[in-house]
Design an enzyme around this catalytic site. Structure first.
Site, PDB file in Angstrom:
ATOM      1  N   GLU A   1       0.859  -1.190   0.000  1.00  0.00           N
ATOM      2  CA  GLU A   1       0.000   0.000   0.000  1.00  0.00           C
ATOM      3  C   GLU A   1       0.888   1.229   0.000  1.00  0.00           C
ATOM      4  O   GLU A   1       1.769   1.355   0.857  1.00  0.00           O
ATOM      5  CB  GLU A   1      -0.808   0.098   1.297  1.00  0.00           C
TER       6      GLU A   1
ATOM      7  N   ASP B   1      -5.761   6.411  11.352  1.00  0.00           N
ATOM      8  CA  ASP B   1      -4.391   5.988  11.619  1.00  0.00           C
ATOM      9  C   ASP B   1      -3.957   6.303  13.041  1.00  0.00           C
ATOM     10  O   ASP B   1      -4.337   7.328  13.605  1.00  0.00           O
ATOM     11  CB  ASP B   1      -3.438   6.672  10.632  1.00  0.00           C
TER      12      ASP B   1
END
Lengths: 420, 271
Positions: free
Chosen positions: B49, B60
């Site tokens: 990714e 995140d």
């Protein structure tokens, strides 16, 4: 009993879209929690007992209705329209934030949640959240950008006294938007027992609509008070400051359908809107639509969609986004959005204190500063209502700094020298 | 370059768990991102990714958030991410995906983003903050499909059967399952309810499942064998990179990944 759940042509659709704004742009892990919240919000809307309980809390706990005060000296000094102040600063905890905190706390209880979390800028929303958490016996964590954490120490102190854990957010710009992100992240991790008590009319659906509804009491009271106390059918102008936009949408909402009432939102012009990072005026120069923190609206962002730094003398307006209903109201030109700069805000603060004996929050002083420009241009037959969303006690350090008050500086110095 | 489908078949044939790793474009620098990708590919991972840095990365945790911030301080632009994608997809054969937040795509223009991603050799998109309900307004699925990009749906333990079904209908390539509640970040203990949740997911999802968030040790990989098809290693690699001595970062990453990859085989290791 007042009905706070109004219907206007600017309402969101079922999915929380205010036409092209709003929505629910969140990771899948938050969707079930938001669906659950939406469900209990819609149920509560239909439940007269909910409204009744909220109204009782408004009255007996928060001290509503807050006064609508005719600022005679201030009006005469400016020489123009009559100015009325909706004294939201006289609420318990000192600002309008308690309105949506009580509403959301009741919803959280209905959902069986035991913990409240919140983001806060100026600390007023965090304080109100900590307050309702204490009242309802819930655990509470408040996230605050480190910059705000430092400049609003008094509110941090009070939140801690109320039993809340206050966490300074160290990432990003260390301001309100980063506190929102941190709170969302906490929610993602603790969604089972926790309600995110969001502090403005923004974020993913149903927050913008729900927070507006809980704040609508402000506009409804104004309507009644103008009529009963002053024999005025409706105001000509309503002015409110706009950060995320909760106090503004609350006072505007009952008047949205009446085009004869001019509505003005005032953004934070900071040190001037010419330079990125110096202000928080989202709707002034080529506003740009984006999708941040779960909703679509106008954000101060660069070409790549990176959210930009903001500045305002008032932590509560120091925010890069604006609630989605405001975005629609701007697009439809139903509300005018203007700005004032920090310097004008301090002038407004001083004048209101001297003329009326009212120490207003710096956020609210944005609305006052704009009224100072507008009122002299209008005839004395016109009536302006300002939503004085909070009181200014919390701003003592900032105002003393801005006024370069020597005695205050000395006091701080001496205080820090004192031995424990 | 092989497609996501082909790579998944290869993993199946080789009787092992696939490995997907993650980098943040521009962290610690664009040049270094390039080297890290190459190192990961050399170590034998199956997918990588490439996260396009964003100012407000809500899903995140601290490690990746910090990397996002760092990358932006380096003035990393969206066009740099496209440039890196183009360069690396020409150099290595495994599928590369873009990960990020919807505002990046929205600002770029949904169709333009998808078209240019395809042109740069991107195989799939992982954008967790664009749920199905917004499709009618954004046409994200539509354009991803038009430009042959696998739209990787992200599900979590909080997902209800109804949500799982809805996402399973449009999921493409593989499905990304967030192994535990919370944001990204290496944790020593995987969610205990993981197995039960995976079963719930597997009931409705017929395509391969990648499990992410929190994988940092060989025992985590081993615990997934037979239960999922791909393990995602995100912040653990960044942590490893940061902890390695100066000049030894890439070597550290390679060693770490080799160890994890070796533990991903279904066959019991010979003693």
């Amino acid at each position: 009993m007042k009905n706070i759940f109004l219907k206007t042509q600017y309402d969101a659709d079922k999915r929380g879209h205010f036409k092209k704004y709003g929505g629910r742009y969140v990771p899948e892990m938050l969707i079930p929690a938001l669906e659950n919240l939406e469900k209990s919000y819609y149920e509560a809307r239909k439940d007269p007992k909910f409204t009744q309980e909220l109204m009782e809390l408004f009255q007996n706990y928060s001290g509503r209705p807050t006064p609508l005060y005719f600022a005679k000296n201030f009006s005469e000094h400016l020489g123009g329209a009559k100015i009325f102040l909706k004294q939201e600063g006289l609420n318990h905890t000192g600002a309008h934030k308690i309105n949506h905190c009580l509403g959301q706390a009741l919803l959280a209880l209905r959902m069986g949640k035991t913990r409240l979390i919140a983001e806060t800028g100026a600390g007023q929303h965090g304080l109100a959240t900590a307050t309702v958490a204490a009242k309802f016996g819930m655990k509470c964590t408040v996230y605050m950008g480190k910059v705000d954490y430092e400049r609003q120490r008094p509110n941090v102190f009070w939140m801690e006294r109320l039993g809340a854990e206050v966490i300074p957010v160290m990432h990003g710009t260390q301001r309100l938007k980063d506190a929102v992100t941190a709170t969302l992240q906490d929610w993602i991790a603790n969604v089972d027992d926790t309600h995110y008590l969001l502090g403005s009319a923004l974020g993913p659906h149903p927050y913008p609509s729900m927070v507006r509804d809980f704040q609508t009491i402000v506009g409804l009271e104004v309507k009644q008070q103008l009529k009963e106390n002053y024999g005025i059918n409706k105001p000509d102008v309503i002015i409110a400051c706009v950060g995320g936009g909760s106090n503004a949408i609350g006072i505007f909402n009952p008047y949205l359908e009446d085009k004869n009432v001019r509505l003005i939102g005032v953004e934070a012009g900071g040190k001037g809107i010419g330079t990125v990072g110096n202000h928080a005026a989202r709707l002034q120069k080529n506003p740009k639509v984006g999708v941040v923190e779960g909703y679509k609206s106008y954000f101060l962002q660069d070409k790549d969609g990176q959210v930009q730094n903001t500045h305002s003398i008032s932590a509560g307006l120091d925010y890069a986004g604006i609630g989605p209903e405001h975005a629609l109201l701007w697009e439809k030109k139903r509300v005018e959005y203007n700005y004032v700069v920090d310097k004008e805000v301090i002038e407004a603060f001083n004048l209101l204190a001297r003329k009326e004996g009212i120490i207003a929050a710096l956020e609210s002083c944005h609305a006052v500063a704009y009224a100072m420009k507008l009122a002299p241009k209008l005839s004395s037959k016109k009536n302006i209502v300002i939503n004085l969303s909070g009181r200014g006690d919390k701003d003592i350090f900032i105002v003393a700094d801005a006024l370069k008050d020597k005695k205050w500086k000395e006091f701080i110095k001496n205080k820090s020298r004192e031995k424990n | 370059m092989v497609s996501i489908q082909q790579q998944l078949q290869k993993i199946k044939k080789e009787n092992r768990l696939g490995i997907m790793t993650h980098i943040v474009v521009g962290y610690p620098s664009l040049k270094e991102s390039e080297k890290i990708i190459q190192t990961m590919a050399d170590a034998g991972v199956d997918f990588i990714e490439l996260q396009i840095p964003f100012s407000d990365p809500m899903a995140d945790g601290p490690t990746i958030m910090q990397a996002n911030r760092h990358a932006l301080q380096n003035k990393t632009k969206v066009k740099d991410a496209f440039g890196l994608m183009k360069k690396m997809s020409g150099k290595i054969s495994i599928p590369l995906l873009f990960m990020g937040y919807f505002n990046t795509i929205f600002n770029y223009g949904v169709e333009r983003f998808c078209r240019e991603a395809m042109e740069c050799g991107c195989s799939g998109l992982i954008f967790p903050d664009i749920p199905l309900e917004e499709e009618a307004k954004e046409h994200f699925l539509k354009f991803a499909k038009k430009y042959n990009l696998s739209n990787i749906r992200v599900l979590s333990p909080a997902s209800t059967p109804e949500r799982i079904k809805k996402n399973a209908e449009v999921a493409d390539g593989f499905l990304y399952f967030v192994g535990r509640k919370g944001t990204t970040g290496a944790k020593t203990k995987l969610d205990e309810a993981l197995n039960c949740n995976l079963e719930k997911i597997k009931k409705y999802v017929k395509i391969p499942v990648a499990v992410g968030f929190g994988i940092s040790e060989t025992k985590h990989i081993k615990s997934l064998i037979g239960k999922a098809e791909v393990a995602v290693i995100g912040s653990a690699v960044l942590d490893r990179y940061a902890k390695a001595g100066i000049g030894k970062e890439l070597e550290g990453v390679k060693k770490f990944l080799k160890l994890l990859i070796n533990s991903a085989s279904y066959k019991k290791p010979t003693r």
